[in-house]
Design an enzyme around this catalytic site. Structure first.
Site, PDB file in Angstrom:
ATOM      1  N   SER A 262      -1.613  -4.361   2.973  1.00  0.00           N
ATOM      2  CA  SER A 262      -2.687  -3.808   3.793  1.00  0.00           C
ATOM      3  C   SER A 262      -4.004  -4.430   3.346  1.00  0.00           C
ATOM      4  CB  SER A 262      -2.740  -2.290   3.611  1.00  0.00           C
ATOM      5  OG  SER A 262      -4.005  -1.798   4.011  1.00  0.00           O
TER       6      SER A 262
ATOM      7  N   GLU B 159       9.156  -3.952  11.733  1.00  0.00           N
ATOM      8  CA  GLU B 159       8.414  -3.394  12.869  1.00  0.00           C
ATOM      9  C   GLU B 159       8.320  -4.408  14.002  1.00  0.00           C
ATOM     10  OE1 GLU B 159       5.659  -0.345  10.237  1.00  0.00           O
ATOM     11  OE2 GLU B 159       4.923  -2.328  10.716  1.00  0.00           O
TER      12      GLU B 159
END
Ligand code: ARG
Length: 461
Positions: free
Chosen positions: A277, A290
């Site tokens: 992140s 994902e």
């Protein structure tokens, strides 16, 4: 260079319309298939008495020269190159002279594009079959490495009954096996030769279509020339096979996203397949999974998009059909990347037995409720009654604030005398796994049989 169809036109095409009409930017990917088809056609024209052998040989040589230019990245598109078919023919004619103008005898771009596209789809199926098998091998290897490792199994995402990692991993092997079946079917649907159908009414020259089919690797000859130039069922079949594969990859991804969360922790994602992140330093995100989950939506969209395009077309060729290629190319590209990425990820996945053991222990015996019911059934109690009795035990354990495995013997005895004895053997994960011996179950011998069946499937292809 005048347009191939320019003869009846006095005015120029609007520039924007020319761009709108053009498919070269994407159908350039059909170059090999287009040249293969033209070489076969040149030879068929010898048989039909249109060309002599030396003319055909010069055309073949010219076509190979055009291929070499493409391979070397030296092909220069001209403004009039509307699509790959016009581009190749234009360049061929520049190289071999007026003889190039004879190649299109008895042929139309309608049967030509259908032929090229079918060949491309057949080759894409072959390549994807290999990639799906590689992912199956990765799943099988993971299954074999931890074949009997117990973990909680889930339905409705609630703990249900114990399974093993091997059983779970193989539960993703079999959907892919069905996907390979669908890819083989799509390939068979594509393997029908349109060439020799002309624009729609058939070819006016006596070409040997069976020989053409054999030369190009098609199984059969299309029996109706109108249908032959219109049929895109094979493209829809291909997109369906891709969409189903995408959905299976999405399901696998979704489950691994959950299993890699702190809450489950059954697996750790390899660094090479995770991302961080930009804000939260601690994060390790399952972006790869994902993305794979997300791409299923795109694959599904390609299928429904093509079906919508096909709906309502009148017979034979319509330009709407030019819209068939981009979804097919993108579906193939998407899976060509997604499948090896997933295979690599499965191969590098860290399985964490201690977290599975902890989850099993925390379940407090609820995972064995079915085994207690089966125990009663084996002693003559009808299953429905047994189910209700164990349900009462679950309620009682909840009221007492203990797990089902810690319910005192007196409580069991009060529910049914048959439950008065020592039940501890029922709350044993190995015993529960071992009891499911029927084919397809969790018992060691059933799992061994499943692994053998999986290996057989991989060996036949
Ligand atoms: N570029 C066209 C396609 O991809 C080729 C066929 C064109 N045929 C025609 N009659 N305009 O469908």
């Amino acid at each position: 260079m005048p347009k191939l169809w320019g003869g009846r036109f006095a005015g120029e095409t609007d520039e924007l319309v020319a761009r709108y009409n053009a498919s070269l930017p994407f159908d350039v990917r059909l170059v090999d298939e287009d040249i293969d088809g033209s070489i076969a056609w040149a030879r068929a024209l010898v048989g039909a008495g249109v060309l002599d052998a030396s003319e055909a040989a010069r055309l073949v040589e010219g076509l190979e020269a055009v291929r070499a230019e493409f391979d070397a990245g030296q092909f220069a598109a001209a403004p009039g190159d509307e699509d790959i078919h016009t581009a190749v023919e234009r360049r061929l004619t520049e190289l071999v002279g007026p003889l190039g103008g004879r190649l299109h005898t008895g042929r139309s771009r309608n049967d030509q594009v259908a032929t090229d596209f079918r060949l491309w789809v057949m080759r894409a199926c072959d390549a994807l079959l290999g990639e799906v098998a590689a992912l199956q091998r990765a799943l099988l290897a993971s299954a074999e490495a931890h074949l009997h490792l117990p973990m909680p199994g889930y339905t409705h995402l609630q703990q249900a009954q114990p399974v093993t990692w091997g059983h779970w991993a193989l539960s993703h092997f079999w959907p892919l096996e069905r996907d390979r079946g669908r890819l083989r079917q799509a390939r068979a649907a594509a393997s029908v030769l349109p060439l020799g159908s002309g624009a729609l009414a058939g070819s006016g020259f006596p070409v040997d279509r069976a020989a053409l089919a054999a030369a190009l690797g098609f199984d059969r000859v299309a029996p109706n020339s109108i249908d032959a130039v219109a049929d895109r069922d094979f493209a829809a079949d291909f997109l369906y096979a891709c969409a189903m594969t995408g959905i299976h990859l999405a399901r696998l991804s979704e489950q691994l996203i959950l299993f890699s969360s702190a809450e489950f922790g059954f697996v750790a994602l390899p660094d090479a397949y995770s991302t961080g992140s930009s804000l939260m330093p601690q994060k390790k995100n399952p972006d790869t999974l994902e993305l794979t989950r997300g791409k299923a939506g795109r694959l599904l969209g390609h299928l429904t998009g093509l079906l919508a395009t096909l709906k309502g077309l009148p017979s034979a060729y319509d330009k709407d059909l030019q819209e068939d290629k981009e979804p097919v190319f993108d579906a193939a590209d998407t899976l060509t990347l997604a499948l090896p990425v997933m295979a690599g990820l499965i191969g590098a996945l860290e399985v964490r037995p201690e977290r599975m053991r902890a989850a099993l222990a925390q379940a407090g015996g609820g995972l064995f409720a079915t085994d207690v019911a089966d125990y009663l059934v084996e002693r003559g109690v009808p299953f429905r009654e047994a189910h209700a009795l164990v349900g009462r035990a679950v309620r009682r354990a909840e009221a007492l604030g203990v797990g089902l495995d810690a319910l005192p013997p007196a409580e069991w005895q009060a529910i049914h005398p048959l439950l008065g004895g020592d039940l501890s053997a029922l709350f044993d994960v190995r015993a529960a796994l071992g009891r499911r011996r029927a084919e397809g179950g969790t018992a060691p011998e059933a799992l061994a049989r499943q692994v053998a069946r999986a290996k057989e499937q991989l060996a036949v292809s």
